[in-house]
Design an enzyme around this catalytic site. Structure first.
Site, short mmCIF file in Angstrom:
data_model
loop_
_atom_site.label_atom_id
_atom_site.label_comp_id
_atom_site.label_asym_id
_atom_site.label_seq_id
_atom_site.Cartn_x
_atom_site.Cartn_y
_atom_site.Cartn_z
N LYS A 100 62.10 44.22 60.25
CA LYS A 100 61.93 43.54 58.96
C LYS A 100 61.65 42.08 59.23
O LYS A 100 62.03 41.55 60.27
CB LYS A 100 63.21 43.65 58.12
CG LYS A 100 63.00 43.47 56.64
CD LYS A 100 62.55 44.76 55.98
CE LYS A 100 62.25 44.60 54.53
NZ LYS A 100 62.08 45.91 53.88
N ASP A 127 57.29 43.54 50.80
CA ASP A 127 58.64 43.70 50.25
C ASP A 127 58.69 42.67 49.11
O ASP A 127 57.63 42.25 48.63
CB ASP A 127 59.72 43.44 51.33
CG ASP A 127 61.11 43.90 50.91
OD1 ASP A 127 61.40 45.09 50.99
OD2 ASP A 127 61.92 43.05 50.46
P1 NDP Z 1 58.76 42.38 43.84
O1 NDP Z 1 58.72 41.00 44.38
O2 NDP Z 1 57.49 43.05 43.46
O3 NDP Z 1 59.71 42.43 42.57
C1 NDP Z 1 61.04 42.06 42.63
C2 NDP Z 1 61.66 42.16 41.25
O4 NDP Z 1 63.07 42.03 41.38
C3 NDP Z 1 61.20 41.05 40.32
O5 NDP Z 1 61.24 41.52 39.00
C4 NDP Z 1 62.24 39.97 40.57
O6 NDP Z 1 62.43 39.08 39.48
C5 NDP Z 1 63.50 40.80 40.78
N1 NDP Z 1 64.37 40.09 41.73
C6 NDP Z 1 64.12 39.86 43.03
N2 NDP Z 1 65.11 39.15 43.60
C7 NDP Z 1 65.99 38.94 42.62
C8 NDP Z 1 67.22 38.28 42.59
N3 NDP Z 1 67.75 37.69 43.68
N4 NDP Z 1 67.89 38.28 41.40
C9 NDP Z 1 67.36 38.88 40.31
N5 NDP Z 1 66.17 39.51 40.29
C10 NDP Z 1 65.52 39.55 41.42
O7 NDP Z 1 59.55 43.23 44.95
P2 NDP Z 1 59.58 44.81 45.15
O8 NDP Z 1 59.49 45.51 43.85
O9 NDP Z 1 58.62 45.14 46.23
O10 NDP Z 1 61.04 45.01 45.79
C11 NDP Z 1 62.20 45.24 44.99
C12 NDP Z 1 63.28 45.87 45.83
O11 NDP Z 1 62.81 47.10 46.39
C13 NDP Z 1 63.76 45.05 47.04
O12 NDP Z 1 65.14 45.32 47.26
C14 NDP Z 1 62.95 45.64 48.19
O13 NDP Z 1 63.59 45.42 49.44
C15 NDP Z 1 62.96 47.09 47.80
N6 NDP Z 1 61.93 47.92 48.41
C16 NDP Z 1 60.60 47.60 48.31
C17 NDP Z 1 59.64 48.42 48.86
C18 NDP Z 1 58.20 48.16 48.70
O14 NDP Z 1 57.41 49.00 49.14
N7 NDP Z 1 57.77 47.08 48.08
C19 NDP Z 1 60.02 49.62 49.63
C20 NDP Z 1 61.44 49.92 49.62
C21 NDP Z 1 62.33 49.08 49.04
P3 NDP Z 1 61.80 37.59 39.57
O15 NDP Z 1 60.32 37.80 39.59
O16 NDP Z 1 62.31 36.91 38.36
O17 NDP Z 1 62.33 37.01 40.86
O1 2IT Z 2 62.10 48.35 52.39
C1 2IT Z 2 61.07 48.99 52.69
O2 2IT Z 2 61.11 50.16 53.10
C2 2IT Z 2 59.77 48.31 52.53
N1 2IT Z 2 59.73 47.16 52.09
C3 2IT Z 2 58.51 49.01 52.93
C4 2IT Z 2 58.28 48.89 54.41
C5 2IT Z 2 56.96 49.39 54.90
O3 2IT Z 2 56.72 49.19 56.10
O4 2IT Z 2 56.17 49.98 54.15
#
Ligand code: NDP
Ligand code: 2IT
Length: 446
Positions: free
Chosen positions: A127, A167
């Site tokens: 990561k 992420d």
């Molecule tokens: P994005 O940046 O697209 O969206 C994040 C969302 O969560 C936004 O709405 C943001 O609000 C909110 N958010 C983030 N941090 C905070 C915080 N500290 N407090 C309150 N709200 C928060 O990220 P993703 O959707 O890609 O990721 C979301 C979660 O999913 C994370 O935990 C990530 O690790 C996990 N994840 C992502 C994957 C991926 O493929 N993208 C795969 C597996 C897991 P704001 O815009 O107001 O900050």
């Molecule tokens: O938390 C996760 O699994 C991710 N942000 C996706 C990682 C990836 O390599 O697609």
């Protein structure tokens, strides 16, 4: 209570990684689950497999200088933690958020080892990220930051070495700038070096949607195992980023009604069901705050500064960030009629919250199982890049659904094998751990 051997390993992790509380929490949860495995497999303890898994293979920290639109110089910190490569090249996303520090990157990298193992695909765990805050930055500023970040990172990655992706704060725009700079510096069109690419330059169908869709498929399986389905269920989602949006899309396709979602400013409640086209317009096109949703859909309400978990729902799908569901939130959710939780985010529930869910008999799908569809589809992207092929949306989505079903079934079967029926946490940790441990044993002391 931890098994005696595990307790001294955990004490060492605390001592060697001071102040990294999220990393401690992620390690503790895995150690809590794997005690019984050591009883069956003394060879793991003899070879110090657990001590080795808790120590990253390599940790890289670097300076990222860049200039804003006014010409002012900024300095951020970049990270890549290459945690474990027993199963394949390090694989995992990059997070850009002001809260990022080594402890966050290590917790995410540690989770990624077991998640990637659960997918059954040949990917190790890693990561990275930065404390850069993309909020309010222009495209030009984000591009210059990404170029500077990659100017250091490029020497550490490669399709057979380490394969980053997105992420929090890193989506299609950032991946494009990162890949562009990698290509320029190396003079190689090495598609498999990064995943989540745009469809125009080597990206894979369904990768954008995969984490949210996969999480919805996982919850569908949990509901099926309990003789029910999404049909007509009231669903609450947190976040409104990549994972939240595609969770909402698939849940709605499967017959659920998503009544609320959030961002860091508050949540919207829309009893008619979240209008996904409007949400995409606000978040993906305008990159605006969530109060705009209620301005444009007058029957919806925006509730500033409060947690979305006060909204009653039968299914909860946390898709924002770590530790967003406290013990108190979990108790409220259970009292309000919750039956299932599918974690799209990584480690969104505190240990107290998990205890509440498990004691109440909730179907609780932990992130490393429920959100594995994102990284699994990244591995499918790598496969397509390696064979210079591209699959259809339908075929890719079918692969994703099969992978999620398989992860679900293996978690349940492993939990049964260890006398913990219905415990997806134990099932995911044990099954994910065993595969990595067996590979590490086979590879010798490296
Ligand atoms: P994005 O940046 O697209 O969206 C994040 C969302 O969560 C936004 O709405 C943001 O609000 C909110 N958010 C983030 N941090 C905070 C915080 N500290 N407090 C309150 N709200 C928060 O990220 P993703 O959707 O890609 O990721 C979301 C979660 O999913 C994370 O935990 C990530 O690790 C996990 N994840 C992502 C994957 C991926 O493929 N993208 C795969 C597996 C897991 P704001 O815009 O107001 O900050
Ligand atoms: O938390 C996760 O699994 C991710 N942000 C996706 C990682 C990836 O390599 O697609």
């Amino acid at each position: 209570m931890l098994h005696e051997k595990l307790s001294s390993i955990y004490d060492n992790v605390l001592r060697r990684n001071p102040g990294e509380i999220e990393f401690h929490q992620a390690v503790r949860e895995v150690l809590d689950s794997i005690g019984p495995v050591l009883g069956k497999h003394p060879e793991y303890a003899e070879s110090k497999i657990i001590e080795r898994i808790c120590e990253p293979e390599r940790q890289i920290i670097f300076r990222v200088p860049w200039t804003d639109d006014k010409g002012e110089v900024h300095i951020n910190r970049g990270f890549r933690v290459e945690f474990n490569s027993a199963l394949g090249p390090y694989k995992g996303g990059l997070r850009f958020h002001p809260s990022v520090y080594l402890g966050i990157v290590k917790f995410l990298g540690f989770e990624q080892i077991f998640k990637n193992s659960l997918t059954g695909l040949p990917i190790g765990g890693g990561k990275g990220g930065s404390d850069f805050d993309p909020k309010g930055r222009s495209d030009g500023e984000v591009m210059r930051f990404c170029q500077s970040f990659m100017t250091e990172l490029y020497r550490h990655i490669g399709e057979y070495t380490d394969v980053p992706a997105g992420d929090t704060g890193v989506g299609g725009r950032e991946i494009g700038y990162l890949f562009g700079q990698y290509k320029r510096i190396t003079n190689r069109y090495e598609s498999g070096v990064i995943t989540g690419k745009g469809l125009a330059y080597g990206g894979a169908q369904v990768r954008t949607e995969a984490t949210g869709y996969g999480c919805a498929f996982f919850v569908q399986e949990m509901l099926k195992a309990r003789g029910t389905s999404f049909d007509g269920k009231r669903v609450v989602v947190s976040g409104s980023g990549n994972v939240a949006i595609y969770t909402i899309e698939k849940v709605e396709q499967l017959g659920g009604v998503v009544v609320a979602c959030s961002d860091s400013s508050g949540y919207v409640l829309d009893e008619k069901g979240i209008d996904l086209a409007l949400l995409k317009q606000i978040k993906q096109v305008e990159r605006a705050r969530l109060d705009v949703y209620a301005q444009r859909r007058p029957h919806a309400t925006f509730v500033p500064g409060r947690t979305v978990w006060e909204v009653p729902g039968q299914v909860a799908m946390p898709s924002a960030t770590q530790n967003e569901i406290t013990g108190q939130d979990a108790a409220t959710m259970v009292a309000n009629g919750l039956i299932a939780v599918g974690e799209g985010a990584n480690m969104p529930t505190t240990p107290e919250g998990i205890k509440v869910f498990q004691e109440a008999g909730i179907a609780y799908g932990p992130g490393k199982a429920a959100n594995a569809g994102g990284v699994a589809t990244s591995a499918l992207e790598m496969q397509q890049n390696a064979s210079r092929d591209s699959w259809t949306f339908e075929f890719s989505e079918q692969r994703l659904q099969e992978i999620m079903r398989d992860i679900h079934d293996r978690c349940l079967a492993t939990a049964d094998e260890y006398g913990l029926p219905g415990n997806y946490v134990a099932g995911a940790n044990i099954d994910g751990f065993r595969r990595v441990a067996d590979a590490m044993l086979a590879l010798g002391l490296i």
